[in-house]
Design an enzyme around this catalytic site. Structure first.
Site, PDB file in Angstrom:
ATOM      1  N   GLY A 146     -10.855   0.768  -1.909  1.00 24.95           N
ATOM      2  CA  GLY A 146     -10.964   2.218  -1.870  1.00 24.95           C
ATOM      3  C   GLY A 146     -11.655   2.726  -3.108  1.00 24.95           C
ATOM      4  O   GLY A 146     -12.203   1.958  -3.915  1.00 24.95           O
ATOM      5  N   GLY A 147     -11.627   4.055  -3.257  1.00 28.60           N
ATOM      6  CA  GLY A 147     -12.310   4.664  -4.386  1.00 28.60           C
ATOM      7  C   GLY A 147     -11.716   4.320  -5.736  1.00 28.60           C
ATOM      8  O   GLY A 147     -12.390   4.418  -6.759  1.00 28.60           O
ATOM      9  N   VAL A 161      -7.556  -4.032  -3.077  1.00 30.17           N
ATOM     10  CA  VAL A 161      -6.237  -4.534  -2.709  1.00 30.17           C
ATOM     11  C   VAL A 161      -6.361  -5.993  -2.263  1.00 30.17           C
ATOM     12  O   VAL A 161      -7.223  -6.334  -1.447  1.00 30.17           O
ATOM     13  CB  VAL A 161      -5.620  -3.702  -1.571  1.00 30.17           C
ATOM     14  CG1 VAL A 161      -4.220  -4.226  -1.226  1.00 30.17           C
ATOM     15  CG2 VAL A 161      -5.545  -2.229  -1.969  1.00 30.17           C
ATOM     16  N   ASP A 199      -3.958  13.346   0.548  1.00 33.20           N
ATOM     17  CA  ASP A 199      -5.043  12.463   0.976  1.00 33.20           C
ATOM     18  C   ASP A 199      -4.644  11.706   2.240  1.00 33.20           C
ATOM     19  O   ASP A 199      -4.809  10.486   2.340  1.00 33.20           O
ATOM     20  CB  ASP A 199      -5.411  11.480  -0.145  1.00 33.20           C
ATOM     21  CG  ASP A 199      -6.773  10.824   0.077  1.00 33.20           C
ATOM     22  OD1 ASP A 199      -7.581  11.374   0.865  1.00 33.20           O
ATOM     23  OD2 ASP A 199      -7.045   9.771  -0.527  1.00 33.20           O
TER      24      ASP A 199
END
Length: 342
Positions: free
Chosen positions: A26-27, A31, A144
């Protein structure tokens, strides 16, 4: 709760098998799948050192460590040492929701889950958000909500994850102050983009939830593939047209009446959630109540007059001019009258 220090880089490298099994990115980081010394499988999120001053890390630890709910991912530990920031979560076997509702190479949605599983996921996400807003010792605004931040376990039970943009406030408070725009296009509530729509609050999560559910049930994808709609048309407009024409499922002829009612109800609830004025959106508690109730218990929502994600925001005067279409939320929640077209 695990807290690592000193030899964190060595431990992280060992449990992730030298960072070989990447689960996603992600940003704010990557992970990896990992295995602890006791054999437990976990997910390790390594936050990017180039992203900010660590605010997203502090937000995540501070917010998610306060939670304990079946629909919220569990934080098992973290480390913060010599610039390296890592979060250790329970491993969720079926990954994130976007894998199931986005077709590779397509800009729209394409869901390969059956209607009953989608219904279960929709209710689970709503229950998780209700818990964040009302079940914790302090209110947590996620800010989000999107398919990438919804994880699915082996039974497709949804778990809300990624609290990097979250905000904590006192239970009696709803509004928070934030600097700049935060969130993901198509899911961001209008008040996050322009304060002329109101204050950022728990109702901002409600809006994101409504847009997420519309994506889950393929409404945006059908809109993108219609081909005949005007380029400036806001996609909920044609959802209302389909509701009025009794064509909410877009031509699915192999569906039962019970499933039709279930999906119609979910779409109606979603349209309540994306009302432009935050005060006209239901609370997540009311959303959960409507989802568990009968179709006839959900009032017909006014048509949202807003913007297309590809367009600029309308001026506040445009919103006020549509006030004749709006219904005060308290009236909606207390009313049992309905207006359904089936």
């Amino acid at each position: 709760m695990i807290f690592w220090h000193q030899s964190d880089p060595v431990i992280l490298k060992r449990i992730t098998n030298s960072f070989r099994d990447k689960l996603g990115q992600g940003g704010y980081g990557i992970v990896y799948k990992a295995t602890l010394s006791d054999g437990r499988e976990v997910a390790v999120k390594i936050l990017s050192e180039s992203k900010g001053s660590g605010e997203e890390f502090i937000n995540e630890v501070a917010s998610i460590s306060r939670t304990s709910h079946v629909n919220i991912v569990s934080l098992l530990g973290f480390c913060y040492d010599q610039g390296r920031r890592a979060l250790i979560y329970e491993f969720i076997s079926n990954g994130s929701l976007d894998k199931y509702i986005y077709k590779s190479g397509s800009s729209g949605t394409f869901c390969n889950l059956d209607w009953n599983i989608l219904h279960k996921i929709a209710i689970g996400i709503a229950q998780g958000l209700e818990y964040l807003h009302q079940g914790c010792s302090t209110k947590i605004l996620h800010l989000d909500i999107k398919p990438e931040n919804i994880l699915l376990d082996e039974d497709f039970c949804p778990k809300i994850s990624d609290f990097g943009l979250a905000r904590i406030c006192q239970k009696k408070e709803s509004n928070v102050s934030i600097l700049g725009t935060r969130g993901t296009p198509c899911y961001i509530a209008p008040e996050v983009l322009s304060r002329s729509y109101g204050r950022v609050s728990d109702k901002s999560d409600v809006y994101s939830y409504g847009m997420l559910i519309l994506d889950m049930f393929g409404k945006r994808n059908i809109f993108n593939n219609k081909g005949s709609h005007p380029s400036e048309m806001y996609f909920p407009d044609w959802i209302y047209e389909d509701l009025n024409q009794g064509n909410i499922l877009g031509g699915h002829s192999d569906i039962s009446e019970e499933e039709n009612d279930m999906i119609t109800k979910i779409i109606l609830v979603s349209l309540w959630c994306i009302q432009p004025n935050p005060s006209h959106r239901p609370s997540m508690s009311k959303v959960v109540e409507m989802l568990h109730g009968e179709l006839e218990s959900v009032p017909f929502p006014p048509k949202p007059v807003l913007y297309s994600p590809e367009k600029s925001l309308l001026e506040a005067s445009d919103i006020s001019s549509s006030s004749k279409h709006e219904t005060i939320l308290t009236t909606t929640e207390e009313s049992s009258s309905t207006h359904h077209t089936k």
